[in-house]
Design a protein around this motif. Structure first.
Motif, mmCIF file in Angstrom:
data_model
loop_
_atom_site.group_PDB
_atom_site.id
_atom_site.type_symbol
_atom_site.label_atom_id
_atom_site.label_comp_id
_atom_site.label_asym_id
_atom_site.label_seq_id
_atom_site.Cartn_x
_atom_site.Cartn_y
_atom_site.Cartn_z
ATOM 1 N N LYS A 100 -17.375 -8.276 8.387
ATOM 2 C CA LYS A 100 -16.444 -7.272 8.916
ATOM 3 C C LYS A 100 -17.118 -6.537 10.052
ATOM 4 C CE LYS A 100 -14.050 -2.990 7.898
ATOM 5 N NZ LYS A 100 -13.604 -2.016 6.911
ATOM 6 N N GLY A 122 -8.116 2.236 -3.952
ATOM 7 C CA GLY A 122 -7.019 2.922 -4.645
ATOM 8 C C GLY A 122 -5.884 1.967 -5.038
ATOM 9 N N PRO A 123 -5.449 1.094 -4.129
ATOM 10 C CA PRO A 123 -4.348 0.175 -4.495
ATOM 11 C C PRO A 123 -4.786 -0.950 -5.436
ATOM 12 C CG PRO A 123 -4.531 0.439 -2.107
ATOM 13 C CD PRO A 123 -5.762 1.017 -2.697
ATOM 14 N N ILE A 160 -12.935 -6.099 4.237
ATOM 15 C CA ILE A 160 -13.588 -6.389 2.954
ATOM 16 C C ILE A 160 -12.534 -6.839 1.947
ATOM 17 C CG2 ILE A 160 -14.924 -5.429 1.050
ATOM 18 C CD1 ILE A 160 -16.295 -3.585 3.118
ATOM 19 N N GLU A 161 -11.515 -6.011 1.757
ATOM 20 C CA GLU A 161 -10.401 -6.412 0.897
ATOM 21 C C GLU A 161 -9.538 -7.385 1.703
ATOM 22 O OE1 GLU A 161 -10.536 -5.372 -2.082
ATOM 23 O OE2 GLU A 161 -11.893 -3.659 -1.917
ATOM 24 N N TRP A 204 -22.954 -3.847 -1.879
ATOM 25 C CA TRP A 204 -21.827 -2.914 -1.749
ATOM 26 C C TRP A 204 -20.676 -3.285 -2.690
ATOM 27 C CZ3 TRP A 204 -20.885 1.665 0.544
ATOM 28 C CH2 TRP A 204 -19.572 2.018 0.828
ATOM 29 N N GLN A 205 -20.237 -4.535 -2.581
ATOM 30 C CA GLN A 205 -19.120 -4.970 -3.424
ATOM 31 C C GLN A 205 -19.192 -6.458 -3.725
ATOM 32 O OE1 GLN A 205 -15.954 -3.278 -0.930
ATOM 33 N NE2 GLN A 205 -14.865 -2.769 -2.807
ATOM 34 N N HIS A 214 -9.678 4.837 7.496
ATOM 35 C CA HIS A 214 -8.242 4.638 7.650
ATOM 36 C C HIS A 214 -7.555 4.650 6.299
ATOM 37 C CE1 HIS A 214 -10.085 0.805 6.807
ATOM 38 N NE2 HIS A 214 -8.935 0.337 6.415
ATOM 39 N N HIS A 215 -8.290 4.972 5.266
ATOM 40 C CA HIS A 215 -7.708 4.849 3.937
ATOM 41 C C HIS A 215 -7.056 6.139 3.477
ATOM 42 C CE1 HIS A 215 -9.168 0.927 3.903
ATOM 43 N NE2 HIS A 215 -10.444 1.253 3.832
ATOM 44 N N ASN A 216 -6.243 5.960 2.449
ATOM 45 C CA ASN A 216 -5.376 7.048 2.014
ATOM 46 C C ASN A 216 -5.991 7.821 0.862
ATOM 47 O OD1 ASN A 216 -5.367 4.772 0.523
ATOM 48 N ND2 ASN A 216 -3.217 4.865 -0.057
ATOM 49 N N VAL A 217 -7.272 8.110 0.951
ATOM 50 C CA VAL A 217 -7.915 8.795 -0.168
ATOM 51 C C VAL A 217 -7.535 10.268 -0.205
ATOM 52 C CG1 VAL A 217 -9.885 7.359 -0.734
ATOM 53 C CG2 VAL A 217 -9.956 8.782 1.292
ATOM 54 N N ARG A 248 0.824 -1.211 0.000
ATOM 55 C CA ARG A 248 0.000 0.000 0.000
ATOM 56 C C ARG A 248 0.857 1.260 0.000
ATOM 57 N NH1 ARG A 248 -5.442 0.072 1.531
ATOM 58 N NH2 ARG A 248 -6.312 -2.014 1.695
HETATM 59 P P1 XMP Z 1 -11.591 -2.775 4.145
HETATM 60 O O1 XMP Z 1 -10.769 -3.702 3.306
HETATM 61 O O2 XMP Z 1 -10.742 -1.901 5.028
HETATM 62 O O3 XMP Z 1 -12.322 -1.816 3.117
HETATM 63 O O4 XMP Z 1 -12.653 -3.493 4.925
HETATM 64 C C1 XMP Z 1 -13.393 -0.967 3.423
HETATM 65 C C2 XMP Z 1 -13.825 -0.265 2.145
HETATM 66 O O5 XMP Z 1 -12.792 0.618 1.678
HETATM 67 C C3 XMP Z 1 -12.305 0.211 0.416
HETATM 68 N N1 XMP Z 1 -10.841 0.328 0.458
HETATM 69 C C4 XMP Z 1 -10.138 1.374 -0.011
HETATM 70 N N2 XMP Z 1 -10.525 2.496 -0.647
HETATM 71 N N3 XMP Z 1 -8.270 3.214 -0.790
HETATM 72 C C5 XMP Z 1 -9.593 3.397 -1.046
HETATM 73 O O6 XMP Z 1 -9.933 4.408 -1.652
HETATM 74 C C6 XMP Z 1 -7.795 2.111 -0.145
HETATM 75 O O7 XMP Z 1 -6.614 1.962 0.084
HETATM 76 C C7 XMP Z 1 -8.794 1.153 0.255
HETATM 77 N N4 XMP Z 1 -8.705 -0.051 0.905
HETATM 78 C C8 XMP Z 1 -9.981 -0.518 1.024
HETATM 79 C C9 XMP Z 1 -12.765 -1.210 0.241
HETATM 80 O O8 XMP Z 1 -12.902 -1.555 -1.117
HETATM 81 C C10 XMP Z 1 -14.059 -1.226 0.988
HETATM 82 O O9 XMP Z 1 -15.123 -0.738 0.222
#
Ligand code: XMP
Length: 513
Positions: A505, A393-394, A510-511, A433-434, A346-349, A296
């Motif tokens: 979760k 993003g990643p 999710i990822e 959602w996904q 917590h994401h790096n948007v 990441r």
């Molecule tokens: P996780 O994996 O943390 O993901 O349960 C929660 C939601 O965030 C999305 N996701 C990201 N979106 N940058 C983003 O913009 C990231 O690095 C990133 N990592 C996870 C994920 O697809 C899910 O909808």
């Protein structure tokens, strides 16, 4: 200026829901901190004020209290839950700690049908309660309007000043007719007509963008996701050729993703699109990297380098456009006992470094996600973009466990395309959602025809979520799962096994990385 309702946030987990319900009535709403000075609220000339609920007791040390001047603004006020206790506290009533928390479903009986809040509604209503303290003496001027089994003051009104208090939550779905109560407040009581639609917003936003940007140039990082896509279409409508959209292909995209962006924005909208194929730098930096956090970080850093260089190639621009949304700019109220207010993504948007000296254009920053989708439709973007599922993003790098290689990316892309295709065919793709594929680079034994195989595993992930913070796995129908597994194993060389991820979760994410 738009008609608007101001919502003061006392830390309720439902504050944003209130704001959305008001906007669903086609009336603009703004969320402000509970202690916003009355003069500042007055300057916005709102048609009405809503006091949100909150987890605190009005008596607690450090309880969030408003500027007393809000009751002197001469506009209607609706207090919800904690908001009712505030009437008691500020206007001379009496609030006492409840013997027990009233929590959950209840039946409201409307005793005074003349109350405008309940116009057009039956005398018995299902409502959702969540409160501890209770009002035991009404402030002067107030009268009871409705009761529940536990509360003689479940709804109260000062008809002259147009002050209303509801002990229950009209904004949540568990109060099935709550939306009509809120509609009565904004239309019948505050007198708002309702012209907040995305159709009208386009005109207003276009004018604002033109006023801000003048003759300068704007650069926008287009990811193909909903927010940056809608921002691009909107800004392009406002300033046409002054906008350059930079699309970085990091080599970690899904099948056809880059083509769709080029097709929609380049050929259809004729937006000046700068396509940056950065597959090589990304993949070479990811070579032999297996740690998820390192992956990441490398991707984030490389993106900034590539984007920075791309902006220089794009020529001099004064502005950088971003698809920031309203929930990102609302100042949260961190109140003890309300963890909801403290959880942040917590994401790096959007993490571009400050050293990039641009002024920001953020035309979506007063919109909720569902409004952004409506705006996208209004601007003529296809469903494929407007109703897109979130994509990290990643990219596929967080869906390939361990090292990311071109071969693994190719396998995952093919498998993922099948998941997307079948989910769309089943009608479920846009409802959840996904849904996606994950590549597990562990080999297992199989037989295909007369041959023994020793290939990778694909995990199918399908989740339901409101905001990505928590999620439930979706119980996909067996025949759909069967079809997915058959197609993936038959059509994707290198895969001989499919599994279905049944982790929610928390505890899972999710990822996968
Ligand atoms: P996780 O994996 O943390 O993901 O349960 C929660 C939601 O965030 C999305 N996701 C990201 N979106 N940058 C983003 O913009 C990231 O690095 C990133 N990592 C996870 C994920 O697809 C899910 O909808």
């Amino acid at each position: 200026m738009n008609e608007q309702i101001v919502i003061l946030d006392f830390g309720s987990q439902y504050t944003q829901v209130i704001a959305r319900r008001i906007r669903e009535c086609k009336v603009y709403s703004t969320i402000l901190r509970y202690d916003t000075p009355a003069a500042k609220i007055d300057a916005l000339a709102p048609s009405g004020l809503i006091l949100s609920g909150g987890p605190a007791s009005v008596y607690a040390k450090g309880a969030p209290l408003p500027d007393a001047g809000i009751f002197e603004l001469g506009i209607p006020v609706l207090g919800i839950c904690y908001g009712v206790q505030l009437f008691g506290q500020f206007l001379g009533g009496k609030v006492e700690p409840g013997q027990k928390r009233e929590y959950g479903k209840g039946t409201l009986t409307v005793r005074d049908a003349a109350c405008a809040l309940f116009r057009g509604l039956p005398a018995a209503l299902q409502v959702w309660n969540s409160h501890g303290d209770r009002l035991t003496k009404l402030p002067a001027g107030f009268a009871p309007v409705a009761t529940t089994d536990n509360s003689t003051y479940a709804a109260i009104e000062d008809r002259k000043r147009k002050f209303f208090g509801l002990q229950f939550h009209p904004e949540v779905v568990h109060t099935p007719r709550g939306k009509e109560i809120l509609a009565n407040f904004v239309h019948a009581i505050c007198g708002c007509g309702g012209n907040w639609t995305m159709h009208n917003y386009v005109e207003q936003a276009v004018a604002e963008i033109r006023a801000q940007v003048g003759g300068e140039r704007v650069i926008l990082g287009l990811s193909g996701g909903v927010d940056s896509s809608v921002a691009a279409a909107l800004i392009h409508k406002a300033i046409g050729g002054q906008l350059t959209a930079i699309f970085v292909n990091n080599g970690l995209l899904r099948a056809r993703e880059a083509e769709v962006v080029r097709e929609v924005f380049g050929r259809h909208f004729r937006i000046k699109l700068q396509y940056e194929d950065a597959t090589k730098p990304f993949l070479s930096k990811l070579r032999r990297v297996t740690d998820p956090e390192r992956k990441r970080k490398i991707i984030g850093r490389t993106f900034i380098e590539v984007f920075d260089a791309a902006t220089k190639r794009a020529g001099k621009a004064k502005f950088l456009a971003q698809g920031t949304l309203y929930p990102d700019v609302i100042e949260s109220v961190p109140i003890a006992g309300n963890p909801a207010a403290l959880i942040k993504s917590h994401h790096n948007v959007g993490g571009l470094p400050k050293k990039m000296k641009f002024q920001l254009v953020e035309p979506l920053k007063c919109l909720f996600k569902d409004e952004v989708r409506l705006l996208g439709k209004e601007l003529g973007l296809p469903d494929e973009i407007v109703h897109r599922q979130p994509f990290p993003g990643p990219g596929l790098a967080v869906r390939i466990l361990g090292e990311v290689t071109p071969k693994r990316l190719d396998i995952l892309r093919r498998a993922d395309a099948i998941v997307v295709e079948e989910m769309k065919a089943s009608g479920l793709y846009y409802k959840i959602w996904q849904s996606f594929a994950v590549l597990l680079p562990v080999r297992s034994v199989g037989v295909m025809g007369d041959e023994r195989t020793y290939d990778f595993t694909i995990a199918i992930r399908a989740v339901e979520s409101q905001d990505g913070m928590t999620a439930d796995w979706v119980k996909l129908p067996y025949d759909l799962l069967e079809k997915l597994a058959n197609r993936i194993i038959n059509e994707v060389k290198g895969v001989n096994r499919c599994v279905f991820d049944i982790t929610s979760k928390p505890p899972g994410t999710i990822e996968w990385e």
